[in-house]
Scaffold this motif. Sequence first.
Motif, mmCIF file in Angstrom:
data_model
loop_
_atom_site.group_PDB
_atom_site.id
_atom_site.type_symbol
_atom_site.label_atom_id
_atom_site.label_comp_id
_atom_site.label_asym_id
_atom_site.label_seq_id
_atom_site.Cartn_x
_atom_site.Cartn_y
_atom_site.Cartn_z
ATOM 1 N N SER A 145 0.954 -1.250 0.070
ATOM 2 C CA SER A 145 0.094 0.064 0.053
ATOM 3 C C SER A 145 0.962 1.235 -0.076
ATOM 4 C CB SER A 145 -0.877 -0.056 1.082
ATOM 5 O OG SER A 145 -1.760 -1.091 1.175
ATOM 6 N N ILE A 146 2.076 1.051 -0.017
ATOM 7 C CA ILE A 146 3.211 2.315 0.083
ATOM 8 C C ILE A 146 3.691 2.469 -1.367
ATOM 9 C CG2 ILE A 146 5.405 3.119 1.024
ATOM 10 C CD1 ILE A 146 4.388 1.586 3.715
ATOM 11 N N MET A 147 3.671 3.662 -1.976
ATOM 12 C CA MET A 147 4.320 3.872 -3.049
ATOM 13 C C MET A 147 5.790 3.581 -2.998
ATOM 14 S SD MET A 147 2.552 7.417 -4.606
ATOM 15 C CE MET A 147 0.852 7.536 -4.764
ATOM 16 N N PRO A 148 6.225 2.842 -4.052
ATOM 17 C CA PRO A 148 7.567 2.520 -4.086
ATOM 18 C C PRO A 148 8.656 3.357 -4.277
ATOM 19 C CG PRO A 148 6.721 1.774 -5.910
ATOM 20 C CD PRO A 148 5.513 2.406 -5.298
ATOM 21 N N THR A 149 8.566 4.630 -3.537
ATOM 22 C CA THR A 149 9.627 5.630 -3.882
ATOM 23 C C THR A 149 11.035 5.410 -3.093
ATOM 24 O OG1 THR A 149 8.450 7.015 -2.089
ATOM 25 C CG2 THR A 149 7.893 7.262 -4.098
ATOM 26 N N TYR A 150 10.968 4.456 -2.244
ATOM 27 C CA TYR A 150 12.201 4.253 -1.452
ATOM 28 C C TYR A 150 12.732 2.764 -1.991
ATOM 29 C CZ TYR A 150 10.850 8.529 1.110
ATOM 30 O OH TYR A 150 10.341 9.663 1.462
ATOM 31 N N LYS A 151 14.079 2.739 -1.941
ATOM 32 C CA LYS A 151 14.762 1.352 -1.959
ATOM 33 C C LYS A 151 15.069 1.032 -0.605
ATOM 34 C CE LYS A 151 17.772 -1.198 -4.862
ATOM 35 N NZ LYS A 151 19.006 -1.201 -5.898
ATOM 36 N N ARG A 152 14.276 0.259 0.127
ATOM 37 C CA ARG A 152 14.509 0.228 1.645
ATOM 38 C C ARG A 152 15.249 -1.158 1.743
ATOM 39 N NH1 ARG A 152 10.018 3.310 4.158
ATOM 40 N NH2 ARG A 152 8.353 3.864 2.622
ATOM 41 N N LEU A 153 15.747 -1.071 2.867
ATOM 42 C CA LEU A 153 16.884 -2.192 3.412
ATOM 43 C C LEU A 153 15.688 -3.245 4.181
ATOM 44 C CD1 LEU A 153 19.849 0.255 4.184
ATOM 45 C CD2 LEU A 153 19.896 -1.658 2.535
ATOM 46 N N PRO A 154 16.136 -4.251 3.986
ATOM 47 C CA PRO A 154 15.495 -5.400 4.750
ATOM 48 C C PRO A 154 15.476 -5.472 6.227
ATOM 49 C CG PRO A 154 17.622 -6.407 3.857
ATOM 50 C CD PRO A 154 17.641 -4.709 3.527
ATOM 51 N N VAL A 155 15.091 -4.319 6.943
ATOM 52 C CA VAL A 155 15.060 -4.323 8.367
ATOM 53 C C VAL A 155 14.035 -3.138 8.927
ATOM 54 C CG1 VAL A 155 16.891 -2.363 8.534
ATOM 55 C CG2 VAL A 155 16.334 -3.877 10.564
ATOM 56 N N PRO A 193 28.283 1.117 -3.635
ATOM 57 C CA PRO A 193 27.061 0.972 -3.053
ATOM 58 C C PRO A 193 26.702 -0.532 -2.145
ATOM 59 C CG PRO A 193 26.741 0.468 -5.506
ATOM 60 C CD PRO A 193 28.254 0.866 -5.159
ATOM 61 N N GLU A 194 27.571 -1.306 -2.517
ATOM 62 C CA GLU A 194 27.541 -2.617 -1.703
ATOM 63 C C GLU A 194 27.641 -2.422 -0.119
ATOM 64 O OE1 GLU A 194 29.613 -3.737 -5.625
ATOM 65 O OE2 GLU A 194 29.527 -1.782 -4.299
ATOM 66 N N LEU A 195 28.381 -1.070 0.270
ATOM 67 C CA LEU A 195 29.009 -0.971 1.532
ATOM 68 C C LEU A 195 27.752 -0.844 2.527
ATOM 69 C CD1 LEU A 195 32.143 1.372 1.241
ATOM 70 C CD2 LEU A 195 31.948 -1.165 1.939
ATOM 71 N N VAL A 196 26.777 -0.369 2.199
ATOM 72 C CA VAL A 196 25.429 -0.144 2.784
ATOM 73 C C VAL A 196 25.158 -1.397 3.252
ATOM 74 C CG1 VAL A 196 23.210 0.996 3.148
ATOM 75 C CG2 VAL A 196 25.096 1.987 1.771
ATOM 76 N N SER A 197 24.802 -2.515 2.527
ATOM 77 C CA SER A 197 24.277 -3.544 2.934
ATOM 78 C C SER A 197 25.225 -4.395 3.638
ATOM 79 C CB SER A 197 24.084 -4.522 1.628
ATOM 80 O OG SER A 197 22.985 -3.969 0.797
ATOM 81 N N LEU A 198 26.639 -4.226 3.323
ATOM 82 C CA LEU A 198 27.490 -4.863 4.127
ATOM 83 C C LEU A 198 27.576 -4.689 5.388
ATOM 84 C CD1 LEU A 198 30.491 -5.173 1.755
ATOM 85 C CD2 LEU A 198 29.217 -7.035 2.466
#
Length: 393
Positions: free
Chosen positions: A3-13, A339-344
């Motif tokens: 139900s939320i517009m997908p304007t953010y690429k959210r991290l899995p937390v 960009p991978e550093l954010v998930s790491l």
Amino acid sequence: MSSIMPTYKRLPVQFVRGQGAWLYDTSDTAYLDALTGIAVTGLGHCHPAVSAALAKQAQTLMHCSNLYHIPTQEVLAETLCRIAGMDAVFFGNSGAEANEAAIKLARLYGHQNGIESPTIIVLEHAFHGRTMATLTATGNAAVQKGFEPLVPGFIRVPAGDIEAIAALANNANIVAVLAEPVQGEGGVRRLSDDYLRGLREQCDRNNWLLMFDEVQSGNGRVGTYFAYLGLNFKPDVVTTAKGLGNGVPIGACLAQGKAARVLGAGNHGSTYGGNPLASAAAMAVINTIEQDNLTQRVPIIRKLISESLYQQSQAATDLIKTESGQGLMLGFVMSQDCPELVSLALEQKLLINVTAGNVVRLLPALTLTDDEAILIGERLAGVIDTYAWQIKG
């Protein structure tokens, strides 16, 4: 999420509570927050002074219209103007709104001086917001794409090039220069003192307004309450938001001298801007920064993070080209896009950000303990070493 517009690429937390420098997920796992909601919770999460001020105000009066005098707002205005060396302030709800107010102020200033097409000089790599005018002022084609036609009335020049500014002196439509003393989204880039003084000189020479966007750099983050307070001059207009409310939405557009007399009744407005609840939060933030001398901690915290990183990492000297920014707008410029550093980092229970493709951006709380600052450096060291191992294959 459907139900939320997908304007953010959210991290899995999912975070459900916070305390100081720590955020806790739905399993009550602790994460060390070196981003503070992108420079918002500068006093850390759930700071007792802010929480107490909000609880008290919520039981008294949360909102009333700006059609009436709001005592808490008036105290906040006087306090901010004292700190900033400004004469008047307009309150909104965000940095973008504060910058919109500045843009409107500059345009009205132009019209009041007989200029039919007021034009504002803006810089490459700038970020001023996502409303249509602030999006146009922003120097990032990627975030502008798809929203054309953009708003007219802006000229963009390279950041740091004072000659490019001087070359526009004969343009009779120019009314102002809008710049971030420290460019956040643009790579945590600190504009030099000489360049900023040059902007002041050009604006004085040409009767332009000098407008500083301190949405991210304000509220003590760089070691003074505003970045320009470390210089020997003031802008005509300064905007701020983010850390001003420590999580409660509030933005401010401050002006001094001739700029403070431009806007009049009916020229601008905001339903929620500076309401009692937001003003109470902001006053608690300012009082805490001043009473606890938090700006004095800023260089200490920065040094502890940096030294810890380099002491603990084997790969940092090879992968990090330089440090950037000012105070606790701390950037580590990497030798390649990362960009991978954010998930790491998330895997290591550390919250960071990567901006401009290759700049690790840290925006930690001004209230960090020494041990927490050292721990940020240690965890980031582990992240960078893991990344180095991965890219080597």
